[in-house]
Design an enzyme around this catalytic site. Structure first.
Site, PDB file in Angstrom:
ATOM      1  N   ILE A  22       4.793  -9.049  -0.839  1.00 49.01           N
ATOM      2  CA  ILE A  22       5.692  -7.888  -0.861  1.00 49.01           C
ATOM      3  C   ILE A  22       5.640  -7.080   0.430  1.00 49.01           C
ATOM      4  O   ILE A  22       6.439  -6.175   0.620  1.00 49.01           O
ATOM      5  CB  ILE A  22       5.424  -6.945  -2.068  1.00 49.01           C
ATOM      6  CG1 ILE A  22       3.927  -6.614  -2.216  1.00 49.01           C
ATOM      7  CG2 ILE A  22       5.998  -7.514  -3.334  1.00 49.01           C
ATOM      8  CD1 ILE A  22       3.643  -5.604  -3.308  1.00 49.01           C
ATOM      9  N   LYS A  71       3.905  -6.836   4.750  1.00 49.65           N
ATOM     10  CA  LYS A  71       3.037  -7.334   5.806  1.00 49.65           C
ATOM     11  C   LYS A  71       2.731  -6.160   6.723  1.00 49.65           C
ATOM     12  O   LYS A  71       3.658  -5.458   7.154  1.00 49.65           O
ATOM     13  CB  LYS A  71       3.788  -8.428   6.579  1.00 49.65           C
ATOM     14  CG  LYS A  71       2.889  -9.372   7.314  1.00 49.65           C
ATOM     15  CD  LYS A  71       3.681 -10.574   7.805  1.00 49.65           C
ATOM     16  CE  LYS A  71       2.881 -11.609   8.527  1.00 49.65           C
ATOM     17  NZ  LYS A  71       1.629 -11.285   9.115  1.00 49.65           N
ATOM     18  N   GLY A 127      -2.884  -7.316   7.564  1.00 47.60           N
ATOM     19  CA  GLY A 127      -2.752  -8.512   6.738  1.00 47.60           C
ATOM     20  C   GLY A 127      -1.563  -8.385   5.800  1.00 47.60           C
ATOM     21  O   GLY A 127      -0.729  -7.501   5.977  1.00 47.60           O
ATOM     22  N   VAL A 153       0.372  -8.039   1.924  1.00 48.86           N
ATOM     23  CA  VAL A 153       0.248  -7.405   0.615  1.00 48.86           C
ATOM     24  C   VAL A 153       1.017  -8.287  -0.371  1.00 48.86           C
ATOM     25  O   VAL A 153       2.171  -8.639  -0.129  1.00 48.86           O
ATOM     26  CB  VAL A 153       0.836  -5.974   0.628  1.00 48.86           C
ATOM     27  CG1 VAL A 153       0.674  -5.313  -0.736  1.00 48.86           C
ATOM     28  CG2 VAL A 153       0.166  -5.126   1.706  1.00 48.86           C
ATOM     29  N   ASP A 177      -1.574   8.372   9.941  1.00 46.09           N
ATOM     30  CA  ASP A 177      -0.520   7.362  10.068  1.00 46.09           C
ATOM     31  C   ASP A 177       0.577   7.612   9.023  1.00 46.09           C
ATOM     32  O   ASP A 177       1.032   6.685   8.355  1.00 46.09           O
ATOM     33  CB  ASP A 177      -1.141   5.968   9.902  1.00 46.09           C
ATOM     34  CG  ASP A 177      -0.269   4.869  10.491  1.00 46.09           C
ATOM     35  OD1 ASP A 177       0.684   5.187  11.241  1.00 46.09           O
ATOM     36  OD2 ASP A 177      -0.532   3.681  10.195  1.00 46.09           O
TER      37      ASP A 177
HETATM   38  N1  LIG Z   1       0.502  -0.451  -3.476  1.00 44.97           N
HETATM   39  C1  LIG Z   1       1.633  -1.012  -3.058  1.00 44.97           C
HETATM   40  N2  LIG Z   1       2.666  -1.206  -3.907  1.00 44.97           N
HETATM   41  C2  LIG Z   1       3.828  -1.755  -3.483  1.00 44.97           C
HETATM   42  N3  LIG Z   1       4.062  -2.141  -2.215  1.00 44.97           N
HETATM   43  C3  LIG Z   1       3.077  -1.965  -1.317  1.00 44.97           C
HETATM   44  C4  LIG Z   1       1.811  -1.412  -1.677  1.00 44.97           C
HETATM   45  N4  LIG Z   1       1.028  -1.350  -0.570  1.00 44.97           N
HETATM   46  C5  LIG Z   1       1.768  -1.850   0.426  1.00 44.97           C
HETATM   47  N5  LIG Z   1       2.992  -2.236  -0.002  1.00 44.97           N
HETATM   48  C6  LIG Z   1       4.075  -2.826   0.802  1.00 44.97           C
HETATM   49  O1  LIG Z   1       3.501  -3.617   1.792  1.00 44.97           O
HETATM   50  C7  LIG Z   1       3.897  -3.150   3.090  1.00 44.97           C
HETATM   51  C8  LIG Z   1       2.757  -3.386   4.059  1.00 44.97           C
HETATM   52  O2  LIG Z   1       1.729  -2.453   3.806  1.00 44.97           O
HETATM   53  P1  LIG Z   1       0.530  -2.204   4.823  1.00 44.97           P
HETATM   54  O3  LIG Z   1      -0.161  -0.965   4.382  1.00 44.97           O
HETATM   55  O4  LIG Z   1      -0.276  -3.435   4.931  1.00 44.97           O
HETATM   56  O5  LIG Z   1       1.242  -2.035   6.226  1.00 44.97           O
HETATM   57  P2  LIG Z   1       2.313  -1.020   6.848  1.00 44.97           P
HETATM   58  O6  LIG Z   1       1.925   0.372   6.537  1.00 44.97           O
HETATM   59  O7  LIG Z   1       3.719  -1.416   6.460  1.00 44.97           O
HETATM   60  O8  LIG Z   1       2.159  -1.342   8.388  1.00 44.97           O
HETATM   61  P3  LIG Z   1       0.877  -1.098   9.332  1.00 44.97           P
HETATM   62  O9  LIG Z   1      -0.193  -1.993   8.876  1.00 44.97           O
HETATM   63  O10 LIG Z   1       1.405  -1.447  10.669  1.00 44.97           O
HETATM   64  O11 LIG Z   1       0.529   0.350   9.181  1.00 44.97           O
HETATM   65  C9  LIG Z   1       4.295  -1.683   2.880  1.00 44.97           C
HETATM   66  O12 LIG Z   1       5.199  -1.249   3.838  1.00 44.97           O
HETATM   67  C10 LIG Z   1       4.897  -1.737   1.480  1.00 44.97           C
HETATM   68  O13 LIG Z   1       6.254  -2.143   1.568  1.00 44.97           O
END
Ligand SMILES: Nc1ncnc2c1ncn2[C@@H]1O[C@H](COP(=O)(O)OP(=O)(O)OP(=O)(O)O)[C@@H](O)[C@H]1O
Length: 355
Positions: free
Chosen positions: A77, A79, A83, A85, A193
């Site tokens: 869902i 990235k 890594g 998600v 962030d």
């Molecule tokens: N608990 C969650 N429930 C639903 N979707 C999620 C959840 N956590 C993350 N995601 C999805 O996964 C994406 C990637 O999350 P992640 O925190 O790894 O990176 P990011 O914030 O998008 O980017 P970066 O790592 O560069 O800060 C998010 O943008 C969101 O769309």
């Protein structure tokens, strides 16, 4: 170089020192870093004084510890820089979770982020912070079992709706401010962030803050010592210029996010007909140009004042989370019984999952 398209998300990876993974792994396969212990049976934080004592295999977990075998993968869902998600379902209970896996390629900066994220998640419980149910280490990857936010992030929402109306923005913003108030005042954590992809939404219309990978616990004053791996677009000017900074840097980022949701584009734009020359040009604009504001002919005076109370270049001029919660813009819609559910129900969920 002029005329180039603006960068959507400007990211900078700092060169990191690699440390062999086995430096952090014990013979029994436990990931160990300072006060943190993590293995297939879960997470344990022990005090620094006992950190070098022989390892207890008796990890304390609140509930029955989840392992990889209990989880059925549904689909990827998201990235992030750390890594992927994945949406997963508990095989026996049926609960959906977002499983965030962080590859232990063990660069110094990445390792620090993970440890930080685990520590903050472990200690954080608030209605406006995404809950981390558990974490475990499995085959070279650290996994966080997160509450699944089924409407994705604010970034997904603004891709669909382009702009969000003031009343919904007030409701959304109030929830983020409550999360920030908890982080700043109760946990003494600067998120560092705040950006659309780190504000997650569920079908109940709840908004929650996530991703503590680069957050910091504020001791007395925060200097510029930290490396940052992430998006610079929403970073406050004092952080870019390397000055000391505090909780108010999150308020700057929130102001930019809310303004972006209102006007339908990232608030910093290059001069007419021109693209950003480079990543540095945007950073320069944030530090040197007057801050962006909400156009007074399109938005209410309360909204314009709210944005201006967040996006002040001098952090001392910015309001705190608690002051903003009492701002006329937030108060204006408080008794209107507005539910963000109405907005999210009209949207396509990021994917169709039946529970
Ligand atoms: N608990 C969650 N429930 C639903 N979707 C999620 C959840 N956590 C993350 N995601 C999805 O996964 C994406 C990637 O999350 P992640 O925190 O790894 O990176 P990011 O914030 O998008 O980017 P970066 O790592 O560069 O800060 C998010 O943008 C969101 O769309």
């Amino acid at each position: 170089m002029r005329g180039k398209k603006p960068h959507k998300e400007l990211k900078l990876s700092v060169p990191a020192q690699e440390t062999p993974v086995d430096k952090f792994l014990t013979a029994s396969g436990t990931f160990k870093d300072g006060e943190l212990r993590l293995n297939q049976r879960g997470l344990q934080l022990i005090s620094e004084e006992t950190a070098d004592e022989p390892q207890s295999t008796n990890l304390k977990v609140e509930d029955v510890q989840l392992s990889m075998d209990d989880l059925e993968m549904i689909q990827v869902i998201g990235k992030g820089s750390g890594g992927i998600v994945q949406l997963v379902r508990h095989k026996w209970v049926g609960t959906l979770y977002a499983l965030k896996g962080i590859q232990m390629n063990i660069q110094e900066a990445v390792r620090k982020q993970i440890v930080q994220e685990l520590k903050i998640n472990q200690a954080t419980q608030n209605a406006h912070i995404v809950l981390c149910h558990q974490s475990f280490y499995h085959n070279g990857v650290i996994y966080l079992v997160l509450e699944y936010m089924d409407r994705g992030s604010l970034a997904d929402i603004i891709k669909q709706v382009k702009t969000i109306l003031e009343p919904y923005l007030a409701v959304l913003c109030k929830q983020v401010l409550e999360g920030l108030l908890y982080l700043h005042h109760e946990r003494h954590v600067i998120h560092r962030d705040i950006k659309p992809s780190n504000l997650l939404v569920n079908r109940k219309g709840e908004v929650k803050i996530t991703d503590f990978g680069v957050s910091a616990v504020l001791a007395s004053s925060m200097g510029q010592r930290d490396t940052f791996v992430g998006t610079y677009n929403y970073m406050a000017p004092e952080r870019i210029s390397g000055s000391s900074y505090d909780y108010k840097s999150d308020i700057w980022s929130l102001g930019l996010v809310i303004l972006e949701c209102a006007i339908g584009r990232f608030p910093y734009i290059p001069s007419e007909g021109e693209g950003w020359l480079s990543f540095y040009e945007l950073l320069e604009a944030i530090v040197d140009q007057p801050p962006p504001s909400a156009p007074a002919d399109q938005f209410s005076p309360e909204f314009c004042a709210f944005i201006s109370s967040c996006i002040q270049k001098d952090p001392a001029e910015r309001m705190s989370a608690s002051e903003l919660l009492n701002h006329p813009f937030i108060k204006k819609f408080e008794d209107k019984d507005l539910d963000l559910r109405i907005l999210v129900e009209s949207l396509e969920p990021p994917m169709n999952i039946s529970e």
